[in-house]
Design an enzyme around this catalytic site. Structure first.
Site, PDB file in Angstrom:
ATOM      1  N   GLU A  80      -2.897 -10.341  24.466  1.00 56.21           N
ATOM      2  CA  GLU A  80      -3.758 -11.135  23.580  1.00 56.21           C
ATOM      3  C   GLU A  80      -4.712 -10.253  22.775  1.00 56.21           C
ATOM      4  O   GLU A  80      -4.912 -10.470  21.592  1.00 56.21           O
ATOM      5  CB  GLU A  80      -4.548 -12.133  24.450  1.00 56.21           C
ATOM      6  N   ASP A  81      -5.283  -9.241  23.417  1.00 54.13           N
ATOM      7  CA  ASP A  81      -6.412  -8.536  22.800  1.00 54.13           C
ATOM      8  C   ASP A  81      -6.170  -7.077  22.426  1.00 54.13           C
ATOM      9  O   ASP A  81      -7.064  -6.419  21.926  1.00 54.13           O
ATOM     10  CB  ASP A  81      -7.629  -8.563  23.752  1.00 54.13           C
TER      11      ASP A  81
END
Ligand code: MN
Length: 716
Positions: A80-81
C-alpha cells in the site's frame, strides 16, 4: 504512549518459544525487506515508520500466531505505502504470505474510502467476507490496535473519527473473535479520544478508590482461598478491575454516578479442570448468597465467540456485590485471545496449505457447538466465509451494499435508487465496462452509467436477482402499458365521437358516464380510456350514451359479427411488445398459427389483432397502429388450418391421404372434396395443428402419397 522500540530479535525469540517448528528465517527476511522499503519514511510521531510494522508483528506474536501471520504483520503496509509490489512479495515470501498481505491491503483500501456512519454492520461482514482467511482479520486488528495506541499524534478531528470507527467496526469484530484483551484495549483507547473528559474522570475516580477497593478484594480473595484449601482445590485467584469503557457503559445505560457503581472489580478463579469449576461455584454459594438471575453457565453453553466461564454475582462482605468468574486455564486462554488461542491449539503442529482445509478448524468449532443455542449466531458471523450467499460491493464513493449472490449491476442500481435502476444503461466494475448481467463479487466497486431518457427493458427480468429490482421493473412496465393504453383509448374515443358528430368535451365533463362502467373497475376518466385502449370497453359503448335513441346501436349483436377469430386470453399464446394485459384476436384474413411471422395491429376499441406479416390487411393499415407481437413458446396452442390437396382423381386415394394424416397424430376436423373437369380432385382438409412446424410435417407426409399433385396451406 508506545513510542518505545520493539526489537525484531525479541519477536523472534517469542515465536520460537511457542512454536519450535516455526520458520524464523521467514520473519527475519520479512523484517529486512520491510526495513528496506520503508526506509526514510516516518510516522506523524516523528519515529521511523518501521516501528509500526514491528509493533504489529509483536501484537500478533502476543497472540501466539504462526510465522506467516507475524511476517505479514511486518509487511502489511509495504504494498500500500511503498514501491514494493505484490508480485515481489510472492516471489520473496511465497504464496501464503502474499495472500495474507493482499487481504490486509484490500481491507485497508476499503476503510479509507468508506463513509461508515450507518453501515458498520455491513462493513464488518464485508471484512469477514473479503478476508477468506481469519488471519487477515487478525493482522488488520493488530494494525488497528497499534494505530489506536499512537492516535494522539493525529489531528484531533481524525482522532475522533478513527476512534469512532474503531468502536463501530473493530471492537465488535474483536469481540466476535473472542479477542477480549484486544477489545478491552481498543474500547478504552477509543473512549479516551472520543470523550476525553469522562475518560479522565473515571480514571481519576478509579485511582482515588483504588486502595479501598484493593483492600476489599483482598479480603474476598482471602476468604475464598481458605475455603478452597479446606476442600483440597488449588486455584489461582485474582481481582480484575473492570475496564474504563465498561464502567462508562454501565453509567450510561443505568444512568448512574461513578460512586453508585459497586462491582468495579471482578474476582477470577482459575482451576485445573472443568468439573472443579462447578465445585468452586458450590463453595462460593455456600459462603455468600448469590443474586438471583446473575448465574451464567457459559461452560455448558459457550458464547458465540467460544468464551467459556461460570459467572455469578454474590452479596459479599459488608453487603457489597461482587462478581465472580470461574474457569479453567485453557478457558482463560480462550477468553483472552479467542480464536487466536484456538488457532494455536488446533494448528500448533502444521498449518495446512490447501485452501479448502483452511477452515477445517472453524467447521470443527461449529460442529462442537451444534446443540448450543448460540451456534446460530456464531454461524451467522461466519456464514459469509463458509456459505458465501451474499456479496458486498461498493459505490465509487465507498458506500457498502449487501446483495444476494448472483446479483447484477441492475440489482445494484435498483438497490441504490429506483430512478437509477430505470435509467441504467451500463456499468463499470472496478473501472472497466461490464455487461449488465455481470455477476457481482465481494469487493467490486460498481459504477452505474445512466441516461435520463433510458427505459427499463423486459429482458432484465431474465437476469436480475433481487425481488426489489424485479418488482420495480414489472411495476414500470405495467405503468407504461397503462399510460399507453390511456393515450390510445382517448384517441379512439375522440375519433368515435367525431364520427358521430358529438362533442368530445361532453364526455370529459360528464361524470355519470363513469358510473355505467363501474363494474369494469372504472373510477375515473383515465381508467375509462385505459379500458378502451386495452380493448375491454368499446368506444361505441361510450358514444352510445350521448347519441339519440334512434342512433344507438345494439352492441351485443354487433359484437358477434366482428370478423376475427378465437379470442385469445390476455397473455396466453401471444406476447405483445410492452403490453401484458390485453385482448388478442387473430385476423381471419390470414389465420396466423404459431411459427408464422406476425405483426400486431391495434384495433379501435378491440385490443390487438394479430396478422401474418405480408397479409394484405397490413398493407393498407395505419402503420401508427402496428405493434410488435411474438408467439409465446411456453403456451401450448392449437389452431385449425385448412390445407388444399390436389390429386389425380383416383379411387381410394382419399382414404390413403386421411390415413397418412392420422399417422402423424394430427386430427382432421373437416374434409371437403370436389372433382374438376380435367379429372383432378381438390380436397380441403381442416386439420388441427400446434404450429407451422407440425403443419410442414403434415404437408410433407401428404406429398409423399402417390397420386398427390400439390399440397398448399390455404389462406382464407
Ligand atoms: Mn498499518
Amino acid at each position: 504512549m508506545q513510542k518505545e522500540i520493539v526489537r525484531i530479535n525479541d519477536i523472534i525469540d517469542q515465536v520460537s518459544k511457542y512454536n519450535q517448528e516455526a520458520d524464523l528465517d521467514l520473519i527475519r527476511k520479512a523484517y529486512v525487506f520491510s526495513a528496506k522499503v520503508h526506509h526514510g519514511q516516518t510516522r506523524l510521531s516523528g519515529e521511523p515508520y518501521l516501528n509500526h510494522p514491528l509493533w504489529v508483528a509483536k501484537i500478533l506474536a502476543d497472540l501466539n500466531l504462526d510465522e506467516y501471520s507475524v511476517s505479514t504483520g511486518l509487511l502489511h503496509d509495504t504494498v500500500e505505502d511503498t514501491y514494493a509490489t505484490l508480485d515481489e512479495i510472492r516471489q520473496t515470501f511465497g504464496q501464503e504470505v502474499a495472500f495474507l498481505v493482499d487481504g490486509v491491503t484490500k481491507i485497508s483500501k476499503l476503510s479509507t474510502k468508506s463513509r461508515l456512519d450507518r453501515q458498520a454492520d455491513n462493513f464488518r461482514k464485508m471484512i469477514l467476507a473479503m478476508s477468506k482467511d481469519i488471519r487477515v482479520v487478525l493482522v488488520k486488528l493488530a494494525d488497528r490496535t497499534h494505530n489506536m495506541r499512537t492516535l494522539q499524534y493525529l489531528p484531533p478531528e481524525r482522532q475522533k473519527r478513527i476512534a469512532q470507527q474503531t468502536l463501530d467496526i473493530y471492537t465488535p469484530l474483536a469481540n466476535r473473535l473472542g479477542l477480549f484483551l484486544m477489545k478491552r484495549e481498543l474500547e478504552d483507547l477509543a473512549l479516551r479520544h472520543i470523550h476525553e473528559k469522562i475518560y479522565k474522570e473515571i480514571e481519576k475516580n478509579l485511582v482515588v478508590t483504588a486502595e479501598q477497593r484493593e483492600k476489599y478484594v483482598q479480603e474476598v480473595i482471602g476468604i475464598i482461598d481458605e475455603k478452597l484449601r479446606q476442600f483440597g482445590i488449588s486455584a489461582g485467584i485474582k481481582g480484575r478491575p473492570k475496564h474504563i469503557y465498561s464502567i462508562y457503559n454501565k453509567m450510561l445505560q443505568q444512568n448512574l454516578d461513578f460512586k453508585h457503581i459497586y462491582d468495579l472489580t471482578a474476582v477470577r478463579i482459575i482451576v485445573g479442570e472443568r468439573k472443579e469449576c462447578y465445585e468452586v461455584l458450590g463453595i462460593i454459594h455456600s459462603i455468600w448468597k448469590p443474586i438471583p438471575g446473575r448465574l451464567k453457565d457459559y461452560i455448558s453453553l459457550p458464547k458465540a465467540n467460544m468464551y467459556q466461564s461460570l459467572h455469578t454475582t454474590v452479596v459479599g462482605p459488608y453487603g457489597q456485590r461482587v462478581e465472580i468468574q470461574i474457569r479453567t486455564a485453557e478457558m482463560d486462554m480462550v477468553a483472552k485471545h479467542g480464536i487466536a488461542a484456538h488457532w494455536k491449539y488446533k494448528e500448533g503442529r502444521k498449518i495446512e496449505q490447501k485452501d479448502d482445509q483452511r477452515f477445517a478448524w472453524l467447521q470443527q468449532v461449529m460442529e462442537s457447538q451444534q446443540d448450543v443455542k448460540d451456534s446460530k449466531e456464531f454461524l451467522e458471523t461466519f456464514r459469509v466465509d463458509i456459505f458465501p450467499d451474499e456479496v458486498y460491493v461498493f459505490t465509487p464513493a465507498g458506500e457498502v451494499f449487501e446483495l444476494p449472490k448472483g446479483a447484477t449491476p441492475v440489482d445494484f442500481a435498483y438497490r441504490i435508487h429506483t430512478a437509477i435502476g430505470h435509467s441504467c444503461v451500463g456499468a463499470k466494475i472496478n473501472g472497466s465496462i461490464a455487461p449488465l448481467k455481470y455477476e457481482l463479487k465481494s469487493g467490486d466497486v460498481v459504477e452505474i452509467l445512466t441516461q435520463p431518457s433510458h427505459k427499463p427493458s423486459r429482458d432484465w427480468l431474465k437476469f436480475v436477482n433481487t425481488s426489489r429490482a424485479k418488482t420495480k421493473i414489472r411495476h414500470w412496465i405495467k405503468q407504461q402499458e397503462r399510460e399507453r393504453s390511456i393515450v390510445l383509448g382517448r384517441e379512439i374515443c375522440e375519433k368515435e365521437f367525431r364520427k358521430h358528430k358529438q362533442s368530445f368535451s361532453k364526455l370529459l365533463k360528464d361524470s355519470e358516464v363513469l358510473g355505467l362502467f363501474r363494474k369494469d373497475g372504472v373510477k375515473n376518466l383515465d381508467d375509462l380510456f385505459s379500458a378502451v385502449g386495452y380493448g375491454r370497453i368499446r368506444a361505441r359503448q361510450i358514444a352510445n350514451k350521448f347519441l339519440p335513441q334512434e342512433l344507438k346501436e345494439d352492441l351485443e349483436e354487433k359484437a358477434v359479427k366482428v370478423p376475427t377469430k378465437t379470442v385469445n386470453k390476455p397473455g396466453k399464446g401471444i406476447r405483445i411488445d410492452g403490453l401484458d394485459d390485453i385482448m388478442v384476436r387473430f385476423g381471419k384474413c390470414c389465420n396466423p398459427i404459431p411459427g408464422d411471422r406476425i405483426k400486431g395491429f391495434i384495433t379501435r376499441g378491440r385490443g390487438v389483432t394479430v396478422h401474418v406479416v405480408g397479409c394484405d390487411f397490413l398493407e393498407d393499415a395505419d402503420p401508427e397502429r402496428a405493434i410488435d407481437a411474438q408467439w409465446d413458446n411456453t403456451v401450448h396452442y392449437t389452431a385449425t388450418v385448412p390445407i388444399e390437396v390436389v390429386t389425380e382423381d383416383k379411387k381410394g386415394l382419399l382414404a390413403e391421404i386421411t390415413s397418412s394424416i392420422s399417422a402423424t397424430e394430427t386430427n382432421i376436423v373437416n374434409a371437403k372434396i370436389k372433382t374438376t373437369l380435367d379429372k383432378k380432385a381438390i380436397c380441403i382438409f381442416e386439420i388441427e395443428t400446434s404450429g407451422v412446424e407440425q403443419l410442414e410435417q403434415v404437408i410433407q407426409t401428404i406429398k409423399n402419397v402417390r397420386g398427390v399433385l400439390r399440397v398448399t396451406r390455404v389462406r382464407p
